[in-house]
Write an enzyme that holds these catalytic residues in place. Sequence first.
Site, PDB file in Angstrom:
ATOM      1  N   ARG A   1       0.772  -1.236   0.113  1.00 43.74           N
ATOM      2  CA  ARG A   1       0.005  -0.254  -0.111  1.00 43.74           C
ATOM      3  C   ARG A   1       0.954   1.210   0.144  1.00 43.74           C
ATOM      4  O   ARG A   1       0.569   2.194  -0.689  1.00 43.74           O
ATOM      5  CB  ARG A   1      -0.913  -0.020   1.310  1.00 43.74           C
ATOM      6  CG  ARG A   1      -2.121  -0.518   0.937  1.00 43.74           C
ATOM      7  CD  ARG A   1      -2.712  -1.364   2.362  1.00 43.74           C
ATOM      8  NE  ARG A   1      -1.646  -2.379   2.770  1.00 43.74           N
ATOM      9  CZ  ARG A   1      -1.760  -3.663   2.150  1.00 43.74           C
ATOM     10  NH1 ARG A   1      -2.777  -4.070   1.452  1.00 43.74           N
ATOM     11  NH2 ARG A   1      -0.630  -4.500   2.433  1.00 43.74           N
ATOM     12  N   THR A   2       1.664   1.280   0.958  1.00 42.31           N
ATOM     13  CA  THR A   2       2.574   2.791   0.947  1.00 42.31           C
ATOM     14  C   THR A   2       3.312   2.902  -0.252  1.00 42.31           C
ATOM     15  O   THR A   2       3.246   4.017  -0.874  1.00 42.31           O
ATOM     16  CB  THR A   2       3.435   2.488   2.400  1.00 42.31           C
ATOM     17  OG1 THR A   2       2.721   2.296   3.337  1.00 42.31           O
ATOM     18  CG2 THR A   2       4.097   3.991   2.505  1.00 42.31           C
TER      19      THR A   2
ATOM     20  N   LYS B   1      25.494  -4.056  -0.720  1.00 42.97           N
ATOM     21  CA  LYS B   1      26.977  -4.060  -0.901  1.00 42.97           C
ATOM     22  C   LYS B   1      27.489  -3.364   0.465  1.00 42.97           C
ATOM     23  O   LYS B   1      28.769  -2.989   0.739  1.00 42.97           O
ATOM     24  CB  LYS B   1      27.503  -3.257  -1.873  1.00 42.97           C
ATOM     25  CG  LYS B   1      27.108  -3.741  -3.471  1.00 42.97           C
ATOM     26  CD  LYS B   1      27.502  -2.867  -4.569  1.00 42.97           C
ATOM     27  CE  LYS B   1      26.692  -3.323  -5.766  1.00 42.97           C
ATOM     28  NZ  LYS B   1      26.843  -1.774  -6.695  1.00 42.97           N
TER      29      LYS B   1
ATOM     30  N   ARG C   1      10.867   3.711   3.223  1.00 49.43           N
ATOM     31  CA  ARG C   1      10.777   2.713   4.182  1.00 49.43           C
ATOM     32  C   ARG C   1      11.995   1.865   4.742  1.00 49.43           C
ATOM     33  O   ARG C   1      12.955   1.529   3.795  1.00 49.43           O
ATOM     34  CB  ARG C   1       9.524   1.704   4.168  1.00 49.43           C
ATOM     35  CG  ARG C   1       9.319   0.730   4.962  1.00 49.43           C
ATOM     36  CD  ARG C   1       8.410  -0.031   4.799  1.00 49.43           C
ATOM     37  NE  ARG C   1       7.155   0.478   5.015  1.00 49.43           N
ATOM     38  CZ  ARG C   1       6.046  -0.017   4.599  1.00 49.43           C
ATOM     39  NH1 ARG C   1       5.862  -1.437   4.808  1.00 49.43           N
ATOM     40  NH2 ARG C   1       4.859   0.699   5.022  1.00 49.43           N
TER      41      ARG C   1
ATOM     42  N   HIS D   1       4.795   5.839  11.386  1.00 47.49           N
ATOM     43  CA  HIS D   1       4.429   5.591  10.144  1.00 47.49           C
ATOM     44  C   HIS D   1       3.495   6.594   9.806  1.00 47.49           C
ATOM     45  O   HIS D   1       2.066   6.404   9.829  1.00 47.49           O
ATOM     46  CB  HIS D   1       3.673   4.298   9.921  1.00 47.49           C
ATOM     47  CG  HIS D   1       3.363   3.800   8.549  1.00 47.49           C
ATOM     48  ND1 HIS D   1       3.449   4.655   7.424  1.00 47.49           N
ATOM     49  CD2 HIS D   1       3.107   2.524   8.191  1.00 47.49           C
ATOM     50  CE1 HIS D   1       3.123   3.856   6.335  1.00 47.49           C
ATOM     51  NE2 HIS D   1       2.932   2.723   6.949  1.00 47.49           N
TER      52      HIS D   1
END
Length: 363
Positions: free
Chosen positions: A51-52, A80, A101, A129
């Site tokens: 969703r986000t 890396k 995120r 959030h």
Amino acid sequence: MRHLLNILELSTDEIDRLIATADDIMDAPEKYQNACSGKILATLFFEPSTRTRLSFESAMLGLGGKVLGFSDSSSSSAKKGESVADTIAVASAYADIIAMRHPKEGAPLVASLHSRVPIINGGDGGHYHPTQTLTDLLTIRHEKGRFDGLTVGLCGDLKFGRTVHSLIEALSRYAGVRFVLISPKELELPPVVREEYIEKKGIPCKVCRSLEGAMGELDILYMTRIQRERFACEEDYQRLKDSYILTPEKLGAAKPDCIVMHPLPRVNEIDVQVDNDPRACYFRQAYYGRYIRMALILMLLEEGKDGKSVPDKAHLPLPENRLPGGVCRNPHCITTTEQGLEQCFTREGSGEYRCFYCETKVE
Ligand code: CP
């Protein structure tokens, strides 16, 4: 330049303005279809999302902008060993705004200190959030018509549930709000959230171990998933994962106008049979997310028009009242993985020290 790391950075007036803009976009999307023409959104997702990430990308495309980014850190140079600071210093030269995120708490704060463009926190570990909270607020405004005087039941993983923490912080500003906290003992709300946003504000709050014990008094039931990825021990997850399952029978005891929200994804904490009940509004909630994120992108880009973008990789302005030495004890803190990041603790009014990045209290 303005970032959004935590819902508390938005005033009540600003939240009202974002909701009004989202409503206007829903009513007349054609008015906004070129509003971000020539602008680029980077979505940098170091942790999975449906969703986000997709609603941010859909939001930017709906505003006439373009998108780039990654949905899996293993396809970026993080694999890396590149730091968050370096990733952002580079990516912010390719985009006008970044939604990110990260599994580590405080990672978006580190990002904001090294970015040329606005950073939006799309979730950092079990911490915050804020755009889910904006989505939740738009949903509540549409479904309940108000924020004042609501009894809100929060059920499931209240310990690691970042959506719950941000929602409590946001709703604690409104008059007459009451919380019912429904969780197993092991997944109770972190003390810092409870103390700061419930107890210090004198907000009525009840702790409950069962859904049945709370159902009849709720205006909103906010269900959450028990998050496997936040447990250090699989055995604990297996023991707690089915603590709460909302069924049509249990919902039968709720008020006729109680709404059921869930940030999603769900696993099995809401029986799919509940989806047919008009009080189940979690898919409508996901729909609203696109529009409030459109409003947020517009707001942050508009505020960035003053030209105060960072010309080159910024240096960390550590708070002056920081505690020398020490190591943050939170295993999910960004300081545990980010190379070259100085530990830093800020002093609260109460005299306590907290980690500058993840806000964990120093014991
Ligand atoms: N609500 C939410 O954050 O969903 P995703 O994890 O799919 O982005």
